[in-house]
Scaffold this motif. Structure first.
Motif: not given
Length: 93
Positions: A29-35, A73-79
């Motif tokens: 799970w990463i934050n918006e900046y990392e996303s 917070d917005k958290l993102f998970c990428y595949s």
């Protein structure tokens, strides 16, 4: 095989085979900046995988992401699925 079998006895033989390897990677799970940083990497026309100090060219074939919302917070998970940009030989010619 029988002990008297010779390689030449075979009617047809495969001397070389090409394999396409597909790899799926997922982020934590990463934050918006990392996303945003990861989105730039995914949409880049030139992407490389670093493996043992060597950069191997890859082609991104599929991406998906999940957004998890908390109060602020917005958290993102990428595949991300990718293949190597070159064909791999499974046997010597």
């Amino acid at each position: 095989l029988a002990p008297y079998y010779n390689y030449g006895d075979r009617g047809n033989a495969v001397l070389s085979q090409q394999a396409i390897e597909s790899i799926l990677v997922s982020s934590n799970w990463i934050n918006e900046y990392e996303s945003n940083w990861l989105k730039e990497l995914i949409t880049s026309p030139s992407v490389y995988l670093q493996q043992d100090g060597i950069y191997l060219p890859v082609i991104i074939t599929d991406t998906s992401y999940v957004t998890k919302n908390y109060i602020d917070d917005k958290l993102f998970c990428y595949s991300v699925t990718f293949t190597f940009a070159y064909n791999q030989q499974t046997q010597d010619r």
